[in-house]
Design an enzyme around this catalytic site. Structure first.
Site, PDB file in Angstrom:
ATOM      1  N   SER A   8       0.837  -1.200   0.000  1.00  0.00           N
ATOM      2  CA  SER A   8       0.000   0.000   0.000  1.00  0.00           C
ATOM      3  C   SER A   8       0.872   1.250   0.000  1.00  0.00           C
ATOM      4  O   SER A   8       1.600   1.505   0.966  1.00  0.00           O
ATOM      5  CB  SER A   8      -0.912   0.008   1.228  1.00  0.00           C
ATOM      6  OG  SER A   8      -1.546   1.272   1.307  1.00  0.00           O
ATOM      7  N   HIS A  33      -1.088  -1.136  -4.352  1.00  0.00           N
ATOM      8  CA  HIS A  33      -2.378  -0.848  -3.721  1.00  0.00           C
ATOM      9  C   HIS A  33      -2.445   0.659  -3.449  1.00  0.00           C
ATOM     10  O   HIS A  33      -1.568   1.219  -2.776  1.00  0.00           O
ATOM     11  CB  HIS A  33      -2.525  -1.648  -2.421  1.00  0.00           C
ATOM     12  CG  HIS A  33      -3.874  -1.508  -1.792  1.00  0.00           C
ATOM     13  ND1 HIS A  33      -4.991  -2.199  -2.226  1.00  0.00           N
ATOM     14  CD2 HIS A  33      -4.291  -0.743  -0.754  1.00  0.00           C
ATOM     15  CE1 HIS A  33      -6.035  -1.875  -1.478  1.00  0.00           C
ATOM     16  NE2 HIS A  33      -5.645  -0.981  -0.576  1.00  0.00           N
ATOM     17  N   ASP A  35      -4.728   3.766  -2.065  1.00  0.00           N
ATOM     18  CA  ASP A  35      -5.870   4.087  -1.208  1.00  0.00           C
ATOM     19  C   ASP A  35      -6.343   5.521  -1.423  1.00  0.00           C
ATOM     20  O   ASP A  35      -5.606   6.465  -1.158  1.00  0.00           O
ATOM     21  CB  ASP A  35      -5.469   3.933   0.267  1.00  0.00           C
ATOM     22  CG  ASP A  35      -5.288   2.478   0.660  1.00  0.00           C
ATOM     23  OD1 ASP A  35      -6.234   1.697   0.468  1.00  0.00           O
ATOM     24  OD2 ASP A  35      -4.200   2.133   1.149  1.00  0.00           O
ATOM     25  N   MET A  37      -9.048   8.294  -0.204  1.00  0.00           N
ATOM     26  CA  MET A  37      -9.975   8.621   0.897  1.00  0.00           C
ATOM     27  C   MET A  37     -10.509  10.032   0.723  1.00  0.00           C
ATOM     28  O   MET A  37      -9.733  10.942   0.414  1.00  0.00           O
ATOM     29  CB  MET A  37      -9.231   8.537   2.229  1.00  0.00           C
ATOM     30  CG  MET A  37      -8.551   7.203   2.464  1.00  0.00           C
ATOM     31  SD  MET A  37      -7.627   7.245   4.010  1.00  0.00           S
ATOM     32  CE  MET A  37      -6.835   5.643   3.943  1.00  0.00           C
ATOM     33  N   HIS A  66      -8.193   1.341  -4.342  1.00  0.00           N
ATOM     34  CA  HIS A  66      -9.201   1.092  -3.301  1.00  0.00           C
ATOM     35  C   HIS A  66      -9.863   2.420  -2.954  1.00  0.00           C
ATOM     36  O   HIS A  66      -9.259   3.273  -2.311  1.00  0.00           O
ATOM     37  CB  HIS A  66      -8.474   0.483  -2.083  1.00  0.00           C
ATOM     38  CG  HIS A  66      -9.326   0.295  -0.873  1.00  0.00           C
ATOM     39  ND1 HIS A  66      -8.787   0.047   0.379  1.00  0.00           N
ATOM     40  CD2 HIS A  66     -10.672   0.299  -0.695  1.00  0.00           C
ATOM     41  CE1 HIS A  66      -9.763  -0.095   1.260  1.00  0.00           C
ATOM     42  NE2 HIS A  66     -10.914   0.073   0.644  1.00  0.00           N
ATOM     43  N   MET A  68     -12.217   4.709  -0.968  1.00  0.00           N
ATOM     44  CA  MET A  68     -12.963   4.898   0.274  1.00  0.00           C
ATOM     45  C   MET A  68     -13.648   6.246   0.151  1.00  0.00           C
ATOM     46  O   MET A  68     -13.291   7.221   0.832  1.00  0.00           O
ATOM     47  CB  MET A  68     -11.994   4.838   1.472  1.00  0.00           C
ATOM     48  CG  MET A  68     -11.526   3.418   1.750  1.00  0.00           C
ATOM     49  SD  MET A  68      -9.992   3.355   2.689  1.00  0.00           S
ATOM     50  CE  MET A  68      -8.830   3.425   1.333  1.00  0.00           C
ATOM     51  N   MET A 137     -11.944  -6.009   4.507  1.00  0.00           N
ATOM     52  CA  MET A 137     -11.199  -5.081   5.370  1.00  0.00           C
ATOM     53  C   MET A 137     -10.961  -5.736   6.729  1.00  0.00           C
ATOM     54  O   MET A 137     -11.907  -6.149   7.402  1.00  0.00           O
ATOM     55  CB  MET A 137     -11.981  -3.777   5.569  1.00  0.00           C
ATOM     56  CG  MET A 137     -12.068  -2.885   4.334  1.00  0.00           C
ATOM     57  SD  MET A 137     -10.479  -2.471   3.586  1.00  0.00           S
ATOM     58  CE  MET A 137      -9.656  -1.612   4.940  1.00  0.00           C
ATOM     59  N   ASP A 175      -7.022  -6.474   3.558  1.00  0.00           N
ATOM     60  CA  ASP A 175      -6.364  -5.178   3.711  1.00  0.00           C
ATOM     61  C   ASP A 175      -6.459  -4.693   5.154  1.00  0.00           C
ATOM     62  O   ASP A 175      -7.559  -4.496   5.673  1.00  0.00           O
ATOM     63  CB  ASP A 175      -7.080  -4.191   2.768  1.00  0.00           C
ATOM     64  CG  ASP A 175      -6.447  -2.817   2.725  1.00  0.00           C
ATOM     65  OD1 ASP A 175      -5.371  -2.616   3.310  1.00  0.00           O
ATOM     66  OD2 ASP A 175      -7.053  -1.934   2.071  1.00  0.00           O
TER      67      ASP A 175
HETATM   68  C1  DX5 Z   1      -6.677   1.481   5.284  1.00  0.00           C
HETATM   69  C2  DX5 Z   1      -6.148   1.210   3.906  1.00  0.00           C
HETATM   70  C3  DX5 Z   1      -5.035   0.250   3.858  1.00  0.00           C
HETATM   71  C4  DX5 Z   1      -3.801   0.665   4.606  1.00  0.00           C
HETATM   72  C5  DX5 Z   1      -3.247  -0.579   5.207  1.00  0.00           C
HETATM   73  O1  DX5 Z   1      -7.856   2.183   5.193  1.00  0.00           O
HETATM   74  O2  DX5 Z   1      -7.176   0.692   3.080  1.00  0.00           O
HETATM   75  O3  DX5 Z   1      -4.714  -0.118   2.523  1.00  0.00           O
HETATM   76  O4  DX5 Z   1      -2.814   1.276   3.806  1.00  0.00           O
HETATM   77  O5  DX5 Z   1      -2.230  -0.248   6.051  1.00  0.00           O
HETATM   78  P1  DX5 Z   1      -1.557  -1.272   7.043  1.00  0.00           P
HETATM   79  O6  DX5 Z   1      -1.001  -2.397   6.230  1.00  0.00           O
HETATM   80  O7  DX5 Z   1      -0.521  -0.439   7.718  1.00  0.00           O
HETATM   81  O8  DX5 Z   1      -2.640  -1.746   7.989  1.00  0.00           O
HETATM   82 ZN    ZN Z   2      -6.648  -0.174   1.129  1.00  0.00          ZN
END
Ligand code: DX5
Ligand code: ZN
Length: 216
Positions: A8, A33, A35, A37, A66, A68, A137, A175
């Site tokens: 990620s 990956h 993310d 948000m 991903h 969010m 998740m 994840d």
């Molecule tokens: C959290 C993200 C993850 C995050 C995971 O909302 O979707 O992808 O980067 O991080 P770690 O591996 O540190 O839990």
């Molecule tokens: Zn993620």
């Protein structure tokens, strides 16, 4: 097929993004990956299209994006143009999930659906055959570095059973809080893709850590 590793980039050094992207290129990782948000669906804001385009410019592996965010439909085309190869939306943020999945595919991307820790796998019963990926998740979304919620192991097994009962071919991705211990349990339970952020980037040698996760 051996399981896939998707580091990620949320945990990378954004001042050295090209360096970290090249580290992943040169590692045994399979995907990036990414993310996204929006500060509405989750209580944090990460980054958007300019950063994804910058990653895409240097990445030589698929971008697993991903989302969010609320109102994902509105941005699907722009994510495709920015270089997403797999686009995952949250079940909890989708009102017309079937339509969203078709929209993602119509833009040439693989379609994924993510489930929060409180959401039961059963909700995917009538859409599972259309999915390329289910993202379980194992933390509440919004932040890297959180503790693994172990019920995710059961959910991987339930998802696997659902996919085989319905004759689907979705990959199962997990994840949040993935390390060598939780990763091993997840692979044994049937996970196809492991996401890892802080465990990779917080280690002395991210490249070796990726190799260790790949070797599980
Ligand atoms: C959290 C993200 C993850 C995050 C995971 O909302 O979707 O992808 O980067 O991080 P770690 O591996 O540190 O839990
Ligand atoms: Zn993620």
């Amino acid at each position: 097929m051996s399981h896939l590793i998707a580091p990620s980039v949320l945990s990378c050094d954004f001042a050295n993004i090209q360096r970290d992207v090249e580290m992943i290129n040169n590692s045994t990782a399979d995907w990036f990956h990414v993310d996204v948000m929006d500060g509405v669906f989750v209580p944090n804001i990460s980054f958007g299209f300019p950063v994804i385009k910058a990653i895409k410019k240097h990445a030589n592996k698929p971008l697993d994006v991903h989302l969010m965010i609320e109102n994902a439909d509105q941005y699907v085309e722009e994510f495709a143009k920015s270089g997403a190869d797999v686009l995952t939306v949250h079940f909890e943020a989708s009102r017309h999930l079937h339509r969203t999945v078709q929209l993602i595919k119509s833009h040439g991307m693989k379609a994924g659906v993510a489930l929060n820790p409180h959401t039961t796998v059963d909700v995917l019963k009538d859409v599972i055959q259309d999915l390329d990926l289910v993202l379980i998740m194992s933390v509440n979304p919004g932040f890297g570095g959180q503790k693994f919620i172990s019920n995710a192991i059961n959910k991987v097994k339930e998802t696997k059973a659902l996919i085989s009962a319905k004759g689907g071919n979705a990959l199962i991705e997990v994840d949040g809080g993935v390390n060598l211990d939780t990763g091993k349990e997840l692979v044994e339970a049937g996970a196809d893709v492991l996401v890892a952020g802080s465990f990779v980037f917080g280690s002395d040698s991210p490249k070796d850590t990726i190799a260790a996760l790949k070797a599980l």
